[in-house]
Design a protein around this motif. Structure first.
Motif, mmCIF file in Angstrom:
data_model
loop_
_atom_site.group_PDB
_atom_site.id
_atom_site.type_symbol
_atom_site.label_atom_id
_atom_site.label_comp_id
_atom_site.label_asym_id
_atom_site.label_seq_id
_atom_site.Cartn_x
_atom_site.Cartn_y
_atom_site.Cartn_z
ATOM 1 N N PHE A 244 1.106 -1.057 0.331
ATOM 2 C CA PHE A 244 0.188 -0.281 -0.310
ATOM 3 C C PHE A 244 0.473 1.169 -0.172
ATOM 4 O O PHE A 244 0.452 2.555 -0.402
ATOM 5 C CB PHE A 244 -0.822 -0.368 1.389
ATOM 6 C CG PHE A 244 -1.639 1.432 1.704
ATOM 7 C CD1 PHE A 244 -2.672 1.021 0.685
ATOM 8 C CD2 PHE A 244 -1.615 2.125 2.235
ATOM 9 C CE1 PHE A 244 -3.750 2.857 0.815
ATOM 10 C CE2 PHE A 244 -2.340 3.125 2.563
ATOM 11 C CZ PHE A 244 -2.958 3.166 1.370
ATOM 12 N N ILE B 278 -2.577 -3.857 3.924
ATOM 13 C CA ILE B 278 -3.197 -2.672 4.237
ATOM 14 C C ILE B 278 -4.838 -2.570 4.964
ATOM 15 O O ILE B 278 -4.958 -1.911 5.903
ATOM 16 C CB ILE B 278 -3.940 -2.880 2.958
ATOM 17 C CG1 ILE B 278 -3.312 -3.042 1.349
ATOM 18 C CG2 ILE B 278 -4.670 -1.589 2.540
ATOM 19 C CD1 ILE B 278 -3.934 -3.166 0.719
ATOM 20 N N ILE C 159 -3.188 -4.930 -4.082
ATOM 21 C CA ILE C 159 -2.995 -3.298 -4.541
ATOM 22 C C ILE C 159 -3.430 -2.758 -5.781
ATOM 23 O O ILE C 159 -3.272 -1.648 -7.076
ATOM 24 C CB ILE C 159 -1.606 -2.738 -4.051
ATOM 25 C CG1 ILE C 159 -0.477 -2.701 -4.433
ATOM 26 C CG2 ILE C 159 -1.695 -2.466 -2.352
ATOM 27 C CD1 ILE C 159 0.322 -1.887 -4.965
#
Lengths: 173, 195, 175, 413, 101, 439
Positions: free
Chosen positions: A51, A131, D144
């Motif tokens: 992240f 995350i 991500i």
């Protein structure tokens, strides 16, 4: 493999950093900064901070450096700075000495204290969980700090707008 | 359109197949099939030039609807209309800004020879300034005439003839135009007998 | 400044003669049914102003003629024929009428007052006249050439400027 | 021992016990196929656009290069490749050279995280088995994924910005300042509408997002309430510099915008990047809002089921195609916005709307998570709406004040 | 041989040193700003390395905050630079003494 | 791409080279204000901030300057502070050439000025010549109606051209093609009648070159039937389109007094609300016998000018329909041996006719001494022709008052304070034809 990634990314980081301080042209310096930021993002990925890697690219490369470039173009200060002229003869060698000294000190400290770190990187919390955990940390333990940063950002934006506002109609001012 | 036409059209002018064809042929083929004109309209002819891009004539068929405003990306300069003395340096500059290989079509009699305006203001033929490959007659040439000129040019490009000749005589961008310093010309002393 | 309005006005054959026409003290003629006012150079601006007050508030056209090859043209006797003539066409939109001013401009002192302050729309036209005839306009804010290149020699619409082919004045273009 | 093991779930291949040539070969093959398809797709897109625009304008369009003019883009590309290349005298040579690649590479990288197919039906997680290896029809599936796309689109600004700056002349500079301001402004709206999707899906991974849209009612188009989709679509069009937001290359104003000084292959790269971006962002849109390779059951059947493992790919292509057509349609019909109107739209309309909608969705999510009763649920909704309305009114009031101030100062001209 | 936390920390230290040197030798305010960014990034790198070493997410949280603060700082700093350079084009850092009021 | 074609004093000078009073004067000249009025603006010269402004060249080779107009714009950011049009890049010396050509040949010269509406140019030249000859009252009815028909059709084609270029300039690419598509239909009719698509030299002193071809009525009707529906399409595509309105409304505003002071005519003047159309207020040909409405705007902005032109196409169609009904039979040119060449058929039979024909086309006819100014309403405004004759077969001086030449002076006014994109919209809305600007 890991070694290769580390070496390549470190090379990027250092080359970019040298570029920042050695390039005459501010735009080239900014490009050097982008290279460094990318290298650091790669390091983040290899340390499983996915992240942060993404945010690093989005915030730093995508916003901050673009802002730099914007200002450079806006002001037209993109003419090269003459690095060969130096008003204070002593400044440059001194700077290098100080820089090396600081790095040396930190490195020494790190090397001395490396036993506490453990030699092998442990596999961290993987994937989405990383995350999630970051989010939990941000919004529970550090929620006050988080809100403060948002206030800080707003203050910064407002302050900048006030700072750079062009005074129109000189008569009124 | 019969299906045979579609198949036979293939790579157009290239008679070889893909394996034995020469690279040069492919390049010439691509140059002729994709020659982007520069947006460079001057006078009446410019209207007809634009008309030839419109629905009735559609030079997009030749891949030419990509009128490039930036001369850097254009291949063909269509000098459409009369070139005035004031415009001449600009025209040459636009030509100089174009990248090799480049071609020039002189569209209309005014561009080709000054046309009916045999007077002080008009350059008597744009070939005094830039090397012209194809002249399109007419005042103004109809879109059909222009398309004919374009097709002629395409054929020449495909044969590679123009570039070969330019290499021999140092034409193209290397062509040298004699510079006449302004002010050295006796233009207003007395009137000639026959005007 | 018209001193003798009584004198007969020479006119081209087909136009009916107008008896002692005059306006603001300037001789007035009729050219194919169009009003023409022959104005003295000194009174030019003055008359234009009075005309503007009359309603001729729009200047549609301003041009000039080089009469060097046709000096014997028809003019009211009070006007002396000079080489140049500045011709101004005024329009009155409310009353739908037009009037034309003709101003004689001598060759030696080719200068007229500018109409710019009265009719800003004459800016380009006066520059064009300057460019083409070399007539200067006193007080014009931007007296430069307009149609020809800046370094052009001569005034193309003068009669002594030859029409014919001229080699390309090619200045070269730096890239 | 391998770093690739530490990128979890990027590809099930990498978690295979024996990591030897087979996974590598599959990966290599996938990279190759995606690259080639990307290039060919782009060329096809250029042709498609020219043909469709021509059709809408009662013209024929390219038909001399190859059958139906299909090879037109090939001709363009070859010609540009063999054209003289020039670096203007006033240009900054290094940056001038590097800029086209900065525009081109991110456009390609976006493809890496788009699920290009795979079996997502009946709760499958989209993996397929090829050559005995379990893999995804996707180059990489990092946790991500969506952020990667955002990162790439923010990198794409560099290409445009630096191209304009390094050309050393005025029109490109104007173009590049416009471009970068535009792309940065719309990034915010893009991100905010994206956030709505991420919140609903609960994951950042693209394959996860696709998995979450198992049936048409779950498609984020509907489950996020259409508004984020519309905002995303507009912001994306602006981000792509496509009409009616193509101010950057507004020929009528800025000649060619940032690529005015570019010729030859460097120009071709910009050209390719633009069209590549159109396709890849359309694919992203489909992935985020329309279920990517998820089939649409017409009368209970998946019409592409016959294609087996490629059924998903067919669906993806079909959906992407619809958007490509829409873009061409935009180009053919809409006039161009003005710069300040564009900025107004971005900052004063899209960002507030997407922010407000995001807050609303978040509140609903919280309400749903904490199992509140119907009455309190509606109270929450009402409260949110009132809050948003108040904020909107405040915002409008501020805008009015600003406008009045500007009018007062505007006399400076 | 695989990189350990120490490696990352050493890299961070070197990067920090480079940033310090740049800050001291460059006179263009914009470039000096960039050097500060370098130093901040060096710190970020070590934060993440520590987070990794101690399997504690707070290191990454700190990085997040650093980034936000850096963004705010850049915004304000550039604002000041714009305001100054507008009045005095070509100003170097030595001229910024006017901030003293 | 920066253009380096130095035109010296014709160019816009950078602020650093100007003192405050010079700047004021320059502003006055560029804005076409009197100096006193410019002084009232006051604030302009005070704000030089040299490093914040940038002077850019638009043209002469620029896609949206309608040919070879060159504008120098001083920008602050994207806002236009000052603007100066530089013209002459298409200067053709037509007025000089016009002095060499006989009155018979003159038409072929003037028709090339405004290449978007060539027939109006020929018409005004012919009417001026006729007035000099004193035969302006004797032109046969049919010739007059034919001239009106052609003139109105030409107005339609010219406005269609405007629709195309205006659409193009604002980024509506399809509009460009649609405009050409419709214009092409009108041009086909012209080609059938005159033999040429443009630059016809069809309207000649004394009448026209030939009669209308058989079947012309059907051709015109076909155009009239086709167009309304297409114009509705334009309405959908542009008039009703929010982006289109945003782009044009309130852009390039000019007030009636400014327009009058600058001498602007045509759609520009009408967009400010001034009713002035020579067809109505100074009728020529048979315009007093047909019914049509004057289209007048109220804001003086680019949208008004667009709407006026769009609706003028409709009004022209209305006029053409009436012309179809009213077109009389008769001669298409005056039967005056002096100006009219003998019919083709007679040349084969009679030697005298051959000589007559030869003389008229080589020597031309003598025109009595005198000078006239005749004005008609071209699609762009008042086109006037001033001819001074010294009694020879060639005009002693032939001057054309070109509407675009005068209208273009409004540009700096309209652009001031707008954005670069507005500048494009403004140029487009003025619809200049550089051929007639530079002549």
């Amino acid at each position: 493999m890991e070694l290769l990634v580390f070496v390549l990314a470190s090379a990027m980081v250092l080359a970019g950093a040298i570029g920042v301080i050695a390039c005459n042209n501010p735009v080239h310096a900014a490009l050097g900064l982008v290279l460094t930021l990318f290298g650091i993002a790669v390091h983040f990925v290899s340390m499983e901070a996915h992240f942060l890697a993404a945010v690093q690219v989005i915030v730093y490369a995508g916003a901050i450096v673009v802002l730099f470039l914007f200002v450079i173009m806006l002001l037209g200060v993109d003419r090269a700075e003459d690095l060969s002229v130096e008003p204070f003869q002593i400044q440059r060698p001194l700077a290098v000495i100080v820089g090396v000294a600081i790095s040396g000190l930190v490195i020494a400290a790190v090397v001395r204290g490396r036993s506490t770190l453990g030699e092998q990187l442990e596999s961290g919390v993987p994937g989405d969980d990383n995350i999630r955990e970051l989010a939990r940390s941000l919004f529970s333990d550090n929620v006050f700090a988080f809100e403060l940063t948002s206030v800080l950002l707003i203050v910064a934006v407002v302050g900048t707008v006030v700072l750079t506002r062009r005074q129109r109609g000189g008569a009124s001012k | 359109m019969a299906i045979d036409d579609v198949i036979n059209d293939g790579l157009g002018g290239i008679s070889h197949n893909v394996i034995t064809g020469r690279l040069e042929d492919l390049v010439n083929w691509s140059r002729s099939r994709s020659s982007w004109p520069a947006t460079f309209g001057l006078a009446c002819c410019a209207i007809e030039m634009m008309a030839s891009g419109a629905a009735h004539y559609d030079i997009a068929r030749f891949g030419m609807e990509v009128f490039r405003a930036s001369p850097r990306q254009a291949d063909i300069m269509i000098v459409a209309g009369r070139v005035s003395q004031k415009m001449a340096p600009v025209l040459r500059q636009v030509y100089d800004q174009m990248m090799e290989p480049k071609w020039v079509i002189s569209m209309g009699v005014c561009a080709s020879s000054g046309g009916m305006f045999n007077n002080y203001a008009i350059v008597q033929g744009v070939d005094q300034i830039v090397p012209v490959d194809v002249y399109a007659p007419g005042c103004p040439p109809t879109p059909e005439t222009l398309i004919h000129a374009i097709e002629t040019l395409h054929t020449k490009i495909e044969q590679g003839e123009i570039l070969r000749r330019r290499e021999q005589n140092g034409g193209g961008a290397h062509i040298h135009v004699e510079e006449i310093p302004a002010g050295s010309i006796p233009v207003l002393l007395g009137r000639q007998a026959d005007g | 400044m018209a001193d003798s309005p009584d004198e007969t006005i020479e006119e081209s054959s087909e136009v009916a003669e107008v008896p002692e026409p005059e306006m603001f003290g300037c001789p007035m003629t009729d050219s194919r049914g169009q009003l023409v006012l022959h104005v003295d150079r000194d009174r030019y601006l003055d008359v234009a102003k009075q005309l503007a007050d009359e309603g001729y508030a729009m200047c549609v056209d301003l041009t000039a003629v080089d009469y060097s090859e046709h000096m014997e043209r028809a003019l009211p006797s009070s006007a002396t024929a000079e080489r140049f003539e500045v011709v101004v066409n005024l329009l009155d939109i409310t009353h739908r009428r037009r009037i034309r001013l003709r101003v004689q401009v001598p060759e030696g002192d080719a200068k007229v007052a500018t109409l710019f302050d009265l009719h800003p729309g004459t800016e380009a036209m006066e520059r064009e006249v300057f460019d083409m005839f070399g007539i200067e306009f006193d007080g014009h804010p931007d007296p430069s050439r307009i149609l020809m290149p800046e370094d052009w020699n001569g005034y193309p619409l003068r009669k002594d400027f030859q029409v014919g082919t001229i080699p390309v004045q090619f200045k070269g273009a730096a890239s | 021992m391998n770093i690739l093991h530490r990128i979890p779930a990027a590809d099930p291949l990498l978690e295979a016990e024996s990591f030897w040539w087979q996974p590598l070969a599959v990966i290599g093959l996938k990279v190759l196929v995606v690259f080639v398809i990307g290039l060919v797709g782009t060329m096809f897109m250029v042709w498609f656009e020219r043909k469709i625009v021509a059709g809408m304008q009662n013209r024929v369009g390219p038909n001399k290069a190859g059958p139906f003019g299909l090879l037109q883009t090939l001709a363009d590309g070859t010609k540009l490749f063999f054209k003289e290349d020039l670096i203007p005298e006033k240009a900054d040579p290094f940056v001038f050279r590097i800029a086209p690649f900065l525009a081109f590479v991110p456009a390609f990288l976006v493809w890496a995280v788009i699920p290009l197919g795979g079996d997502f039906t009946n709760g499958h997680d989209g993996t397929v088995t090829w050559f005995g290896e379990v893999t995804r029809v996707q180059l990489a599936d990092p946790p991500i994924g969506v952020l990667l796309v955002l990162a790439m689109s923010s990198i794409a600004v560099y290409g445009v910005m630096l191209a304009g700056w390094s050309s050393g002349s005025k029109y490109p500079l104007l173009g590049s300042v416009r471009a970068s301001a535009q792309m940065i402004s719309y990034e915010a709206a893009l991100g905010l509408s994206l956030a709505a999707v991420l919140m609903t899906a609960g994951t950042l991974s693209t394959s996860g997002i696709v998995s979450a849209q198992s049936s048409i009612t779950n498609w984020h188009l509907l489950s996020t309430g259409i508004v984020p989709f519309v905002v995303f679509l507009i912001a994306m069009t602006a981000e792509l510099n496509r009409p009616p937001f193509d101010l950057v290359e507004a020929e009528q104003e800025l000649v060619g915008g940032f690529h005015t000084e570019y010729s030859s292959i460097r120009f071709a790269l910009f050209f390719l990047a633009e069209f590549m971006n159109v396709i890849s962002m359309s694919a992203l849109l489909v992935t985020l809002f329309l279920g990517g390779p998820q089939p649409l059951y017409l009368g209970g059947t998946d019409i592409f089921a016959v294609l087996g493992p490629f059924g998903g790919t067919a669906w993806l292509l079909l959906k992407v195609f619809a958007f490509l057509y829409m873009y061409v349609w935009f180009r053919a019909t809409l006039p161009r916005l003005r710069y300040d109107q564009l900025m107004n739209l971005g900052w004063k309309v899209l960002i507030p709307i997407s922010l407000g909608w995001f807050i609303l969705l978040a509140a609903l999510q919280v309400a749903r998570d904490s199992d509140v009763s119907g009455l309190r649920y509606s109270l929450i909704v009402a409260g949110c709406l009132v809050g948003i309305a108040l904020a909107y009114m405040l915002f409008q009031a501020a805008l009015n004040v600003a406008r009045r101030n500007r009018d007062a100062e505007g006399a400076a001209y | 041989m695989t990189p350990t936390t120490t490696w990352y920390l050493v890299l961070a230290a070197v990067l920090f040193g480079v940033g310090v040197v740049g800050l001291m030798i460059r006179r263009n305010p914009l470039v000096m700003f960039m050097c500060i960014e370098l130093m901040l990034n060096a710190v970020n790198l070590s934060f993440v390395a520590f987070a990794q070493a101690f399997t504690d997410i707070s290191g990454q949280t700190a990085v997040f905050f650093v980034m936000v603060v850096a963004a705010a700082e850049v915004v304000v700093g550039l604002g000041i630079i714009i305001a100054i350079l507008r009045r005095r084009p070509g100003a170097t850092i030595d001229d910024l003494a006017e901030l003293k009021g | 791409m920066t253009l380096i074609s130095d035109e010296g004093a014709q160019e816009l000078r950078p602020r650093s080279e100007l003192t405050a009073s010079e700047l004021l004067r320059e502003v006055a000249s560029v804005l076409r204000l009197s100096e006193a009025e410019a002084a009232k603006l006051g604030d302009l010269p005070e704000d030089p901030d040299e490093d914040q402004t940038m002077v850019i060249n638009m043209g002469p080779s620029h896609p949206s300057t309608h040919g070879v107009l060159r504008l120098m714009l001083e920008l602050q950011g994207e806002t236009v502070l000052r603007c100066k049009p530089i013209i002459g890049y298409l200067h053709t010396g037509m007025e000089k050439t016009g002095e060499q050509l006989t009155f018979m040949q003159g038409g072929t010269n003037v028709t090339r000025m405004d290449y978007a509406s060539p027939l109006n140019n020929e018409l005004v030249f012919s009417m001026a010549t006729e007035k000099l000859l004193g035969i302006d009252g004797d032109i046969p009815e049919r010739a007059q109606w034919m001239r009106m028909l052609l003139s109105e059709l030409n107005r339609m084609s010219s406005h269609l051209l405007f629709m195309a270029t205006n659409g193009m300039d604002l980024g509506a690419v399809s509009m460009m093609i649609y405009g050409w598509r419709e214009r092409e239909e009108v041009l086909r009719f012209f080609q059938k009648v005159t033999g040429l698509r443009m630059n016809h030299n069809f309207v000649r002193p004394g009448g026209l070159a030939a009669d209308l071809p058989p079947g012309w009525r059907d051709d015109v009707l076909r155009i009239l039937d086709m167009l309304p529906e297409r114009l509705e399409e334009y309405d959908t595509l542009m008039t009703g389109q929010p982006i289109w309105r945003e782009r044009l409304q309130g852009v390039g505003v000019i007030t009636p007094s400014e327009a009058l002071a600058l001498g602007a005519t045509g759609p520009i003047l009408r967009s400010t609300g001034v009713e002035w159309d020579l067809r109505r207020h100074d009728p020529y040909l048979r315009y007093d016998e047909v019914e049509f409405d004057l289209i007048v705007g109220s804001y003086g902005d680019a949208f008004d000018r667009y709407a006026i032109r769009l609706n003028e196409i409709r009004e022209s169609m209305r006029i053409v329909r009436q012309i179809l009904d009213l077109m009389p039979e008769g001669d298409y040119r005056i039967q005056d041996k002096k100006v009219t060449p003998p019919p083709r058929a007679r040349i084969d039979e009679s030697m005298e006719a051959l000589i007559h024909h030869f003389k008229i086309f080589t020597e031309g006819f003598k025109v009595p001494e005198g000078e006239v100014y005749v004005a008609i309403e071209s699609p762009r405004g008042e086109i006037g022709c001033y001819i001074a004759s010294d009694g020879s077969p060639t005009p002693y001086r032939m001057h054309v008052r070109a509407p675009s030449f005068v209208n273009i002076q409004c540009l700096p006014h309209m652009m001031r304070g707008g954005l670069v994109a507005d500048a494009v919209a403004v140029i487009s809305s003025v619809d200049p034809v550089l051929g007639e600007v530079d002549r």
